[in-house]
Write a protein that holds these residues in place. Structure first.
Motif, PDB file in Angstrom:
ATOM      1  N   ASN A 280       2.928  32.169 -10.594  1.00 34.22           N
ATOM      2  CA  ASN A 280       2.602  31.060 -11.490  1.00 34.22           C
ATOM      3  C   ASN A 280       3.768  30.747 -12.422  1.00 34.22           C
ATOM      4  O   ASN A 280       4.162  29.592 -12.605  1.00 34.22           O
ATOM      5  CB  ASN A 280       1.363  31.382 -12.320  1.00 34.22           C
TER       6      ASN A 280
ATOM      7  N   ILE B 162       6.688  29.302 -10.517  1.00 36.39           N
ATOM      8  CA  ILE B 162       6.434  27.915 -10.111  1.00 36.39           C
ATOM      9  C   ILE B 162       6.576  26.999 -11.324  1.00 36.39           C
ATOM     10  O   ILE B 162       7.115  25.900 -11.250  1.00 36.39           O
ATOM     11  CB  ILE B 162       5.046  27.809  -9.474  1.00 36.39           C
ATOM     12  N   ALA B 163       6.052  27.536 -12.440  1.00 37.36           N
ATOM     13  CA  ALA B 163       6.073  26.714 -13.656  1.00 37.36           C
ATOM     14  C   ALA B 163       7.389  26.862 -14.421  1.00 37.36           C
ATOM     15  O   ALA B 163       7.453  26.475 -15.593  1.00 37.36           O
ATOM     16  CB  ALA B 163       4.900  27.114 -14.551  1.00 37.36           C
TER      17      ALA B 163
ATOM     18  N   ALA C  63       0.382  25.176  -6.105  1.00 32.59           N
ATOM     19  CA  ALA C  63       1.465  25.170  -5.128  1.00 32.59           C
ATOM     20  C   ALA C  63       0.908  25.293  -3.719  1.00 32.59           C
ATOM     21  O   ALA C  63       1.424  24.690  -2.774  1.00 32.59           O
ATOM     22  CB  ALA C  63       2.413  26.321  -5.414  1.00 32.59           C
ATOM     23  N   GLU C  64      -0.136  26.178  -3.581  1.00 35.26           N
ATOM     24  CA  GLU C  64      -0.747  26.355  -2.261  1.00 35.26           C
ATOM     25  C   GLU C  64      -1.301  25.031  -1.746  1.00 35.26           C
ATOM     26  O   GLU C  64      -1.276  24.768  -0.532  1.00 35.26           O
ATOM     27  CB  GLU C  64      -1.878  27.401  -2.340  1.00 35.26           C
TER      28      GLU C  64
ATOM     29  N   ASN D  80       2.256  22.093  -1.990  1.00 31.87           N
ATOM     30  CA  ASN D  80       3.496  22.296  -1.249  1.00 31.87           C
ATOM     31  C   ASN D  80       3.384  21.866   0.207  1.00 31.87           C
ATOM     32  O   ASN D  80       4.302  21.241   0.757  1.00 31.87           O
ATOM     33  CB  ASN D  80       3.964  23.735  -1.349  1.00 31.87           C
ATOM     34  N   PRO D  81       2.233  22.184   0.909  1.00 34.35           N
ATOM     35  CA  PRO D  81       2.106  21.684   2.292  1.00 34.35           C
ATOM     36  C   PRO D  81       2.144  20.148   2.372  1.00 34.35           C
ATOM     37  O   PRO D  81       2.729  19.589   3.313  1.00 34.35           O
ATOM     38  CB  PRO D  81       0.750  22.229   2.727  1.00 34.35           C
TER      39      PRO D  81
ATOM     40  N   ARG E 273       9.868  18.346  -4.813  1.00 33.32           N
ATOM     41  CA  ARG E 273       9.710  19.724  -5.276  1.00 33.32           C
ATOM     42  C   ARG E 273       8.659  19.766  -6.355  1.00 33.32           C
ATOM     43  O   ARG E 273       8.711  19.054  -7.358  1.00 33.32           O
ATOM     44  CB  ARG E 273      11.034  20.272  -5.808  1.00 33.32           C
ATOM     45  N   LEU E 274       7.710  20.641  -6.102  1.00 33.77           N
ATOM     46  CA  LEU E 274       6.601  20.777  -7.052  1.00 33.77           C
ATOM     47  C   LEU E 274       7.130  21.318  -8.377  1.00 33.77           C
ATOM     48  O   LEU E 274       7.892  22.282  -8.415  1.00 33.77           O
ATOM     49  CB  LEU E 274       5.557  21.749  -6.486  1.00 33.77           C
ATOM     50  N   ARG E 275       6.679  20.644  -9.470  1.00 35.27           N
ATOM     51  CA  ARG E 275       7.014  21.153 -10.789  1.00 35.27           C
ATOM     52  C   ARG E 275       5.807  20.987 -11.685  1.00 35.27           C
ATOM     53  O   ARG E 275       5.052  20.026 -11.543  1.00 35.27           O
ATOM     54  CB  ARG E 275       8.195  20.376 -11.405  1.00 35.27           C
ATOM     55  N   MET E 276       5.653  21.914 -12.578  1.00 35.32           N
ATOM     56  CA  MET E 276       4.551  21.817 -13.531  1.00 35.32           C
ATOM     57  C   MET E 276       4.847  22.766 -14.686  1.00 35.32           C
ATOM     58  O   MET E 276       5.625  23.710 -14.547  1.00 35.32           O
ATOM     59  CB  MET E 276       3.197  22.182 -12.890  1.00 35.32           C
ATOM     60  N   GLY E 277       4.248  22.515 -15.777  1.00 38.67           N
ATOM     61  CA  GLY E 277       4.417  23.385 -16.923  1.00 38.67           C
ATOM     62  C   GLY E 277       3.469  24.535 -16.815  1.00 38.67           C
ATOM     63  O   GLY E 277       2.493  24.492 -16.083  1.00 38.67           O
ATOM     64  N   PRO E 278       3.786  25.633 -17.527  1.00 36.46           N
ATOM     65  CA  PRO E 278       2.906  26.784 -17.474  1.00 36.46           C
ATOM     66  C   PRO E 278       1.497  26.411 -17.943  1.00 36.46           C
ATOM     67  O   PRO E 278       0.530  26.996 -17.448  1.00 36.46           O
ATOM     68  CB  PRO E 278       3.576  27.780 -18.416  1.00 36.46           C
TER      69      PRO E 278
ATOM     70  N   ARG F 172       5.660  19.105   1.831  1.00 37.46           N
ATOM     71  CA  ARG F 172       6.458  19.366   3.025  1.00 37.46           C
ATOM     72  C   ARG F 172       6.172  18.314   4.096  1.00 37.46           C
ATOM     73  O   ARG F 172       7.075  17.836   4.793  1.00 37.46           O
ATOM     74  CB  ARG F 172       6.137  20.770   3.548  1.00 37.46           C
TER      75      ARG F 172
ATOM     76  N   PRO G 152      -0.703  27.537 -11.413  1.00 42.11           N
ATOM     77  CA  PRO G 152       0.437  27.020 -10.659  1.00 42.11           C
ATOM     78  C   PRO G 152       0.448  27.457  -9.210  1.00 42.11           C
ATOM     79  O   PRO G 152       0.752  26.680  -8.318  1.00 42.11           O
ATOM     80  CB  PRO G 152       1.625  27.584 -11.425  1.00 42.11           C
ATOM     81  N   ALA G 153       0.101  28.788  -8.957  1.00 42.36           N
ATOM     82  CA  ALA G 153       0.165  29.273  -7.585  1.00 42.36           C
ATOM     83  C   ALA G 153      -0.817  28.524  -6.700  1.00 42.36           C
ATOM     84  O   ALA G 153      -0.478  28.116  -5.581  1.00 42.36           O
ATOM     85  CB  ALA G 153      -0.137  30.776  -7.564  1.00 42.36           C
TER      86      ALA G 153
ATOM     87  N   GLY H  95       2.402  27.977  -0.870  1.00 42.26           N
ATOM     88  CA  GLY H  95       2.338  26.792  -0.052  1.00 42.26           C
ATOM     89  C   GLY H  95       3.559  26.622   0.819  1.00 42.26           C
ATOM     90  O   GLY H  95       3.978  25.508   1.117  1.00 42.26           O
TER      91      GLY H  95
END
Lengths: 277, 704
Positions: B60, B63-64, A49-50, A53-54, A68-73, A57, A45-46, B132
């Protein structure tokens, strides 16, 4: 004189009020909402997101549409959320899998650059030379839900009657690491990822199998999202490579950008998912 | 003043210790401060790091939207006891996970003062969770202050331990450095102490440090100089000690010499130097002792006093040495003759005495006297000649002749004179001998008075020239016309005069008187020379020639008128002095003649050298020359020899015509004797000269 002055003042105030009203009327109606933007678990996820997210934005800055970023684990979580239609927007091709295709997502753009290519690789010094050598071997895959790195490659293995022991690395990175750390004899990877991995980690793979080109993963929009929002997002993404800011961002993120996508582009993908594996 | 007893290096050490302690104090406060700073910064940095790490690990999940994972992670982390609080909030500030201590633990396992000093504040570390550019929440981490304190305490104790170790090392190092640095000073001190206590050989070891090297040199030079001077001093002391020892040895020797000298002097004081017999003093003492002893029994004590006969002759003719030998021989015989209990003594001159205690009677004394005389009178062989020694012995007895020593001695002396006069050998004291003795004792004073009162008189005996038969000379002969004893001959008082010193005035009187008489004769036309006998004592008197010259002047006489007759022994007594006197008299013009020639041992050649003009042949050869051939040969030889040497010869003792004739035939120059005339007073001499047969040939007929 005084009347003229009063007229002018009333006219000024009226003009100001009109301008204010006009601004309120013509401002995007979606600006007040935040739309969720799901991303397939290709990376943790991180890292996701990196990357995203840009871009999100950038889209907001260009369109005023807040994503908004969303995702499952896990990919399974994300796939279930996909099936449930949790995401307003979604970067995934798992919705073409009949198991998760209940929600109504339509492609609005797709990942630019080279089309998807799947590879089955071994370590450069591996004694395994051919695909047939993988018979009975442990082959790592990101997950059973992966398209290019499981559906495509496994389809090929089955087509050739090669029976392997599948193991799963959860993501592309996890799968490559499994091969590297001898957790598997071979790995099934997205070619783009495989090339980047080799470059980043100074490791050499030998390709036993490479698939044909498959359309890249699309950006999907749920049908509940207003059309103007979907269009704004599509337009922004597609034109990103044309916009200096967008181009700079793409260069910074080392990604090719987005291309326009049609629903029909993914018929082959749908067909492959529908093949029983 | 007390401070003066603390050594310099101990003081320096104290200063160093004080500095080190101050440093340690500062160090400890720094350590404490550092512990606090470290704890604070640790808390801040580590809290931040942990917050960051936790944020990263939770990114993580956040975010998740995986809050379960977030909470699980926080719970798991919190169980490690490293945190006071772990707090995760979402981007809207809502707590997703919050774990903190129900009860704050602070400063367990550390001293309270340390915890109080440290006063560690809670400094939470914060970190946002973003990716991000999008924030997903915050993480707040407060580390366990209890553990930080423990850690700080451990670190502080470790640092303090190191500081203490460092301090001790510094103290030890400084102590060692001081000891090392002050070793030369200690050595200097020890060396100087040793030198001070007199051990001047002590030296300092050479030192490589330049300052000390110079000091060592100075001290060692000083020690060397002290040693040198000490050695010199010791050498001087040794010399002084040796000198002292030598001096003491000499003093010892001198003391012994003095002791023996004293002893000898004591001995000499009581003994006779020549014979080693007791002297008069000791004799007196012995007599007294004998008398005391005798009073307790019935015996008698005898005292002998003995005088040698003719001893003077032996002395005069054979010399004092021979006389001494005779005396020694007599002493030895005396000792052999008497008993062991008897005491033999020498009273002086030729006089001896014997004390004989515890005799049964007077007869035994006489017997013993005879024995003594017999022993003494044995002939003595001396220089090839046999000498007959005669002796006279007087005996006095206690208690018959005296009750005390003085009386006994006086009476034995008187008895001895009696024996001499009686030619009896010995004489036992009696009343008569007492008188005689007293006479002799007073003789001396009487003789002195005789010179003064004119009791003396000169008689003259002519000498006749054998060639012309003329009287040319007269010999003056002394007579003592004693008021009680009558005429006394010279041989009875001259020895006394010689032994008592009266001989000088006596001779002076004689010479003056003779010269005066001669002046008178010459004034009367009688050209008679006068001859005077002088004693050996006169010849030894250096003033005698001057006196004679004065007498000649005072009497208005001429030196040529005077003839001095001397005996051979008088010349030989001390020839050097005699020759000098004779030369002066001869130069004056006085004639010198040797009297009694032939009885001595003079050689003619010697007499010639003595400027003697004349010899007188002793009457003993002349008396019997006409009947005794040997005497005649002697006289002839003497005359011949004298003439060959240019000396004139006068013969004495001419008593007969035959002798006169014989002498004339022998060529003798002159003669003297009873044949011509006996000695007569001056008046009678002039009468004789004018009346006798010789007279015509003398008056005015003298050749001189």
């Amino acid at each position: 004189m005084l009347i003229r002055l009063k007229r002018k003042m009333v006219a000024g105030i009226g003009l100001a009020l009109w301008l204010l009203l006009a601004t309120m009327i013509f401002a995007p109606a979606h600006a007040a909402n935040t739309y969720s933007f799901g991303v397939l678990n290709q990376q943790p996820p991180a890292a996701t997101a990196e990357l995203w997210n840009p871009i999100l934005r950038y889209v907001r800055e260009k369109t005023g549409i807040s994503l908004r970023l969303r995702m499952g684990p896990t990919v399974q979580d994300t796939d279930r959320m996909t099936a449930a239609g949790v995401f307003d927007f979604l970067y995934s091709n798992h919705n073409f899998d009949p198991r998760f295709g209940q929600a109504d997502y339509q492609p609005i753009a797709k990942w630019g650059g080279h089309p998807l290519v799947g590879q089955i690789v071994v370590l450069a010094d591996s004694p395994l030379k051919t695909l047939g050598d993988l018979q009975g071997k442990r082959v790592a895959f990101p997950s059973r839900d992966a398209f290019i790195a499981y559906r495509v490659t496994m389809y090929e293995l089955k087509a050739k009657g090669i029976s392997v022991i599948p193991v799963f690395g959860a993501t592309q990175a996890g799968t490559a690491v499994m091969l590297e750390m001898a957790g598997a004899d071979a790995a099934s990877l997205n070619k783009l990822f495989a090339d980047q991995f080799q470059a980043r980690n100074s490791i050499r793979f030998r390709v036993l199998y490479q698939s044909e080109d498959w359309p890249n993963i699309p950006v999907l929009a749920h049908h509940r999202v207003p059309a103007e929002v979907t269009n704004a997002v599509r337009q922004t993404l597609v034109q990103m490579a044309e916009d200096p800011e967008g181009k700079a961002l793409l260069r910074k993120l080392s990604i090719p950008g987005f291309l326009p996508a049609a629903n029909s582009d993914y018929d082959s993908t749908r067909r492959l998912y529908q093949e029983a594996l | 003043m007390q401070g003066a007893s603390v050594s310099l290096h101990f003081r320096l050490f104290l200063v160093a210790v004080a500095v080190i302690l101050a440093h340690a104090g500062i160090r400890i406060s720094i350590i404490e401060q550092q512990a606090r700073d470290s704890a604070v910064s640790f808390q801040r940095e580590q809290g931040h790091l942990v917050a960051k790490a936790l944020a990263n690990s939770l990114t993580n999940a956040l975010i998740a939207n995986d809050f379960a994972t977030v909470r699980n992670t926080v719970d798991l982390l919190y169980t490690s006891d490293h945190f006071d609080q772990l707090l995760v909030k979402d981007e809207r500030g809502r707590a997703i996970a919050d774990r903190q201590l129900a009860e704050m633990k602070l400063g367990t396992d550390v001293p309270k003062w340390f915890a109080a000093n440290l006063a560690l504040p809670a400094i939470p570390g914060h970190h946002s969770i973003s990716a991000g550019g999008v924030g997903y929440g915050t993480v707040t981490v407060t580390l366990s202050r209890d553990q930080i304190m423990r850690r700080a305490w451990e670190s502080t104790t470790r640092e303090a331990g190191l500081a203490i170790l460092e301090l001790l090392t510094l103290v030890a190092l400084f102590w060692g450095l001081l000891r090392f640095g002050f070793r030369p000073l200690d050595q200097l001190s020890a060396t100087v102490r040793r030198i001070g206590s007199g051990e001047f050989g002590a030296r300092m070891r050479q030192n490589t440090v330049p300052e000390f090297r110079e000091l060592v040199g100075v001290v060692n030079d000083m020690a060397q100089k002290l040693q040198n001077s000490d050695e010199e001093r010791q050498a001087s002391e040794d010399r002084v000690r040796r000198l002292n020892e030598e001096l003491e040895a000499r003093v010892d020797v001198r003391t012994q010499e003095l002791a023996s000298a004293n002893e000898m002097l004591a001995h000499q004081a009581l003994h006779d130097g020549l014979t080693d017999l007791p002297n008069r003093s000791l004799l007196y003492d012995r007599v007294q002792q004998a008398l005391l002893a005798c009073k307790r029994d019935i015996h008698v004590v005898a005292l002998f006093i003995m005088d040698l006969d003719r001893f003077k002759e032996i002395n005069d003719t054979m010399g004092h040495h021979s006389g001494d030998l005779v005396l020694k021989t007599v002493a030895g015989r005396l000792l052999q003759a008497v008993r062991a209990t008897d005491t033999a003594a020498r009273l002086g001159g030729d006089e001896f005495a014997v004390v004989l205690p515890s005799l049964p009677d007077s007869e035994s004394a006489v017997q013993l006297a005879k024995t003594v005389l017999h022993a003494v009178q044995q002939p003595i062989l001396l220089g090839g000649r046999t000498i007959d020694v005669g002796a006279s012995l007087g005996i006095a007895l206690y208690p018959a002749h005296g009750e005390d020593a003085a009386t006994l001695i006086q009476r034995a002396d008187m008895a001895m004179y009696m024996a001499k006069r009686a030619h009896n050998g010995y004489w036992l004291y009696s009343g008569q001998s007492s008188t005689e003795g007293r006479d002799r004792l007073s003789l001396h004073s009487e003789l002195r008075r005789a010179i003064e009162t004119g009791q003396l008189e000169l008689y003259y005996q002519p000498k006749v020239d054998c060639g012309t038969n003329a009287v040319s000379d007269a010999e003056a002969l002394l007579r003592w016309n004693h008021p009680r004893h009558g005429l006394i001959m010279p041989d009875q008082f001259i020895p006394l005069a010689e032994s008592t010193g009266l001989i000088r005035p006596l001779t002076a009187w004689v010479v003056k008187r003779a010269l005066s008489q001669c002046r008178e004769w010459w004034d009367e036309g009688l050209e008679i020379h006068v001859a005077v006998n002088i004693s050996a004592v006169n010849l030894q008197d250096p003033e005698f020639p001057g006196e004679v010259e004065r007498f000649i002047d005072t009497c208005g006489a001429r030196p040529q008128w005077l003839e001095l007759e001397i005996t051979e022994t008088a010349v030989m007594l001390d020839p050097a002095v005699a020759i000098e006197a004779i030369k002066r008299l001869h130069d004056m013009g006085v004639t010198l003649a040797i009297d009694d020639f032939g009885t001595g041992y003079s050689s003619m050649a010697y007499l010639q050298k003595l400027l003697i003009a004349k010899i007188k042949i002793d009457r003993s050869f002349v008396l019997n020359m006409t009947t005794n051939k040997s005497d005649a040969v002697i006289v002839r030889s003497l005359i011949g020899l004298a003439h060959n040497l240019g000396l004139k010869v006068v013969a004495e003792g001419v008593e007969t015509q035959d002798t006169w004739d014989e002498l004339r035939s022998l060529g003798c120059d002159g003669a003297q004797g009873y044949f011509m005339s006996r000695p007569v007073p001056p008046g009678e001499f002039v009468r004789w000269l004018t009346s006798s047969s010789w007279a015509g040939r003398s008056a005015g007929g003298g050749s001189r």
